[in-house]
Design an enzyme around this catalytic site. Structure first.
Site, PDB file in Angstrom:
ATOM      1  N   ASN A  10     -20.183  21.808  -2.304  1.00 39.57           N
ATOM      2  CA  ASN A  10     -19.799  23.141  -1.827  1.00 39.57           C
ATOM      3  C   ASN A  10     -18.939  23.778  -2.910  1.00 39.57           C
ATOM      4  O   ASN A  10     -17.778  23.413  -3.071  1.00 39.57           O
ATOM      5  CB  ASN A  10     -19.028  22.997  -0.506  1.00 39.57           C
ATOM      6  CG  ASN A  10     -18.456  24.313  -0.020  1.00 39.57           C
ATOM      7  OD1 ASN A  10     -18.797  25.384  -0.554  1.00 39.57           O
ATOM      8  ND2 ASN A  10     -17.595  24.249   0.975  1.00 39.57           N
ATOM      9  N   TRP A  11     -19.528  24.715  -3.626  1.00 40.75           N
ATOM     10  CA  TRP A  11     -18.813  25.304  -4.767  1.00 40.75           C
ATOM     11  C   TRP A  11     -17.752  26.312  -4.324  1.00 40.75           C
ATOM     12  O   TRP A  11     -16.986  26.806  -5.153  1.00 40.75           O
ATOM     13  CB  TRP A  11     -19.808  25.992  -5.714  1.00 40.75           C
ATOM     14  CG  TRP A  11     -20.774  25.058  -6.376  1.00 40.75           C
ATOM     15  CD1 TRP A  11     -20.813  23.693  -6.251  1.00 40.75           C
ATOM     16  CD2 TRP A  11     -21.844  25.410  -7.263  1.00 40.75           C
ATOM     17  NE1 TRP A  11     -21.841  23.181  -7.014  1.00 40.75           N
ATOM     18  CE2 TRP A  11     -22.487  24.208  -7.647  1.00 40.75           C
ATOM     19  CE3 TRP A  11     -22.323  26.613  -7.770  1.00 40.75           C
ATOM     20  CZ2 TRP A  11     -23.580  24.198  -8.516  1.00 40.75           C
ATOM     21  CZ3 TRP A  11     -23.408  26.599  -8.631  1.00 40.75           C
ATOM     22  CH2 TRP A  11     -24.027  25.400  -8.999  1.00 40.75           C
ATOM     23  N   LYS A  12     -17.744  26.678  -3.055  1.00 34.37           N
ATOM     24  CA  LYS A  12     -16.780  27.660  -2.547  1.00 34.37           C
ATOM     25  C   LYS A  12     -16.810  28.905  -3.444  1.00 34.37           C
ATOM     26  O   LYS A  12     -17.881  29.277  -3.916  1.00 34.37           O
ATOM     27  CB  LYS A  12     -15.383  27.021  -2.446  1.00 34.37           C
ATOM     28  CG  LYS A  12     -15.421  25.727  -1.616  1.00 34.37           C
ATOM     29  CD  LYS A  12     -14.062  25.147  -1.309  1.00 34.37           C
ATOM     30  CE  LYS A  12     -14.206  23.879  -0.465  1.00 34.37           C
ATOM     31  NZ  LYS A  12     -12.932  23.265  -0.118  1.00 34.37           N
ATOM     32  N   HIS A  95     -17.169  26.112   8.213  1.00 31.33           N
ATOM     33  CA  HIS A  95     -16.188  25.506   7.305  1.00 31.33           C
ATOM     34  C   HIS A  95     -14.777  25.904   7.717  1.00 31.33           C
ATOM     35  O   HIS A  95     -14.548  27.046   8.134  1.00 31.33           O
ATOM     36  CB  HIS A  95     -16.474  25.924   5.857  1.00 31.33           C
ATOM     37  CG  HIS A  95     -15.732  25.072   4.882  1.00 31.33           C
ATOM     38  ND1 HIS A  95     -14.391  25.240   4.639  1.00 31.33           N
ATOM     39  CD2 HIS A  95     -16.130  24.003   4.151  1.00 31.33           C
ATOM     40  CE1 HIS A  95     -13.999  24.314   3.767  1.00 31.33           C
ATOM     41  NE2 HIS A  95     -15.041  23.553   3.448  1.00 31.33           N
ATOM     42  N   GLU A  97     -12.282  26.680   6.068  1.00 34.63           N
ATOM     43  CA  GLU A  97     -11.726  27.855   5.362  1.00 34.63           C
ATOM     44  C   GLU A  97     -12.217  29.144   6.006  1.00 34.63           C
ATOM     45  O   GLU A  97     -11.462  30.116   6.126  1.00 34.63           O
ATOM     46  CB  GLU A  97     -12.082  27.774   3.867  1.00 34.63           C
ATOM     47  CG  GLU A  97     -11.266  26.680   3.185  1.00 34.63           C
ATOM     48  CD  GLU A  97     -11.963  26.000   2.020  1.00 34.63           C
ATOM     49  OE1 GLU A  97     -12.976  26.517   1.518  1.00 34.63           O
ATOM     50  OE2 GLU A  97     -11.485  24.921   1.616  1.00 34.63           O
ATOM     51  N   GLU A 167     -14.668  17.137   8.258  1.00 33.85           N
ATOM     52  CA  GLU A 167     -13.725  17.436   7.175  1.00 33.85           C
ATOM     53  C   GLU A 167     -12.342  17.668   7.765  1.00 33.85           C
ATOM     54  O   GLU A 167     -12.034  18.784   8.223  1.00 33.85           O
ATOM     55  CB  GLU A 167     -14.154  18.702   6.428  1.00 33.85           C
ATOM     56  CG  GLU A 167     -15.524  18.613   5.797  1.00 33.85           C
ATOM     57  CD  GLU A 167     -15.681  19.640   4.667  1.00 33.85           C
ATOM     58  OE1 GLU A 167     -15.999  19.205   3.563  1.00 33.85           O
ATOM     59  OE2 GLU A 167     -15.463  20.832   4.891  1.00 33.85           O
ATOM     60  N   GLY A 173      -8.962  19.578  -0.457  1.00 35.11           N
ATOM     61  CA  GLY A 173      -8.315  20.128  -1.645  1.00 35.11           C
ATOM     62  C   GLY A 173      -6.894  19.646  -1.859  1.00 35.11           C
ATOM     63  O   GLY A 173      -6.162  20.197  -2.662  1.00 35.11           O
ATOM     64  N   SER A 214     -11.385  15.776  -0.268  1.00 36.99           N
ATOM     65  CA  SER A 214     -10.906  15.032  -1.440  1.00 36.99           C
ATOM     66  C   SER A 214     -11.792  13.833  -1.782  1.00 36.99           C
ATOM     67  O   SER A 214     -11.291  12.785  -2.204  1.00 36.99           O
ATOM     68  CB  SER A 214      -9.450  14.610  -1.250  1.00 36.99           C
ATOM     69  OG  SER A 214      -8.622  15.769  -1.163  1.00 36.99           O
ATOM     70  N   GLY A 235     -16.028  19.420  -2.334  1.00 37.79           N
ATOM     71  CA  GLY A 235     -15.560  20.642  -2.972  1.00 37.79           C
ATOM     72  C   GLY A 235     -15.249  20.387  -4.439  1.00 37.79           C
ATOM     73  O   GLY A 235     -16.126  20.384  -5.298  1.00 37.79           O
ATOM     74  N   GLY A 236     -13.980  20.132  -4.738  1.00 39.23           N
ATOM     75  CA  GLY A 236     -13.497  20.035  -6.111  1.00 39.23           C
ATOM     76  C   GLY A 236     -14.342  19.166  -7.030  1.00 39.23           C
ATOM     77  O   GLY A 236     -14.694  19.584  -8.145  1.00 39.23           O
TER      78      GLY A 236
HETATM   79  P1  13P Z   1     -12.470  19.089  -1.542  1.00 39.99           P
HETATM   80  O1  13P Z   1     -13.523  18.068  -1.912  1.00 39.99           O
HETATM   81  O2  13P Z   1     -12.086  19.968  -2.701  1.00 39.99           O
HETATM   82  O3  13P Z   1     -11.316  18.466  -0.834  1.00 39.99           O
HETATM   83  O4  13P Z   1     -13.157  20.091  -0.490  1.00 39.99           O
HETATM   84  C1  13P Z   1     -13.834  19.562   0.591  1.00 39.99           C
HETATM   85  C2  13P Z   1     -14.573  20.655   1.256  1.00 39.99           C
HETATM   86  O5  13P Z   1     -13.987  21.550   1.851  1.00 39.99           O
HETATM   87  C3  13P Z   1     -16.037  20.666   1.145  1.00 39.99           C
HETATM   88  O6  13P Z   1     -16.600  21.605   2.001  1.00 39.99           O
END
Ligand code: 13P
Length: 256
Positions: A10-12, A95, A97, A167, A173, A214, A235-236
């Site tokens: 997920n590149w956000k 999600h 966020e 999640e 993050g 993470s 994500g990251g």
């Molecule tokens: P991180 O891997 O950066 O913690 O993010 C997880 C996430 O929200 C994937 O959708």
């Protein structure tokens, strides 16, 4: 029943159009061979069609990061699931966020899930508790309620195309992940058992559930070794070619 592991990046709100194209060109040769794992990238809307064109005919699949349930209409800024369908196999919905900053409600997650399934595409439904809920011991009841609301009115047959991502918000993050065993226990109690109660054990056994929060090459093996975890929503660590390729390699080795 063997569940095919699914690793999704997920590149956000990261990567320009040019960076997105460059990234998948570099990633593709590194992950070409891990056919036992489903490999997915979720670029921004801006880069989505370019990435889909670059990956057409390749084993890497494309996800959108959201999609509106109405096919079209006066919804400024939104992109509909119907518009996305020619370019994506998956759509991430719910999600945390979006739930926290963009007014994503359980009811809208459910509408989106139904629209995605009606288009013959697969929702990745994200659920997870906050730190306060976790510390108050409310994790299982809260996540169970999110799952029940998201799946309201979805048929057992359609469940074959649903993926759920657990999640925990406090792990996203932050560099602070759940332990593999804790995540597995929550996934079992709050998601797999809930789906068994809503449908039956066959549907529940076939459901693919990802962990997210993470995830990185250093902890991937721990998550992939858990019986109820079928992949990761990342994500990251999905933003660097070498890290994302390493996650796929580990998933193939442990689960493939
Ligand atoms: P991180 O891997 O950066 O913690 O993010 C997880 C996430 O929200 C994937 O959708």
């Amino acid at each position: 029943m063997a569940r095919i592991p699914i690793i999704a990046g997920n590149w956000k709100m990261h990567k320009s159009l040019g960076e997105s194209r460059k990234f998948v060109r570099a990633l593709l040769p590194l992950v070409q061979d891990f056919a036992s794992v489903e490999r997915v990238v979720a670029p921004s809307f801006l880069a989505l069609t370019a990435v889909a064109d670059a990956l057409r005919g390749s084993p890497l699949k494309v996800a959108a990061q959201d999609g509106h349930w109405e096919a079209s209409g006066a919804y400024t800024s939104q992109v509909s699931v119907a518009m996305l369908a020619p370019y994506v196999q998956y759509v991430i919905i719910g999600h945390s966020e979006r739930r926290a900053y963009l007014n994503e409600t359980d009811a809208n997650v459910n509408r989106k899930a139904k629209a995605i399934l009606a288009q013959g595409r697969a929702p990745i439904i994200a659920v997870g508790e906050s730190l306060e809920q976790n510390e108050a011991g409310e994790t299982v009841s809260f996540v169970r309620a999110q799952v029940q609301a998201a799946l309201d009115g979805i048929s057992a047959a359609d469940m074959a195309n649903v993926v759920i991502a657990y999640e925990p918000i406090w792990a996203i993050g932050t560099g602070r992940s759940a332990s593999g065993a804790d995540a597995d226990a929550i996934i079992k109690a709050a998601i797999r058992d809930t789906v068994a109660a809503l449908y039956n054990s066959e549907v529940s056994d076939a459901l693919r559930i990802q962990y997210g929060g993470s995830v990185k090459p250093g902890n991937m093996q721990e998550f992939m070794s858990q019986p109820n975890i079928d992949g990761a929503l990342v994500g990251g660590a999905s933003l660097a070619v070498a890290d994302f390729a390493a996650l796929i390699e580990i998933a193939a080795r442990v689960k493939g």
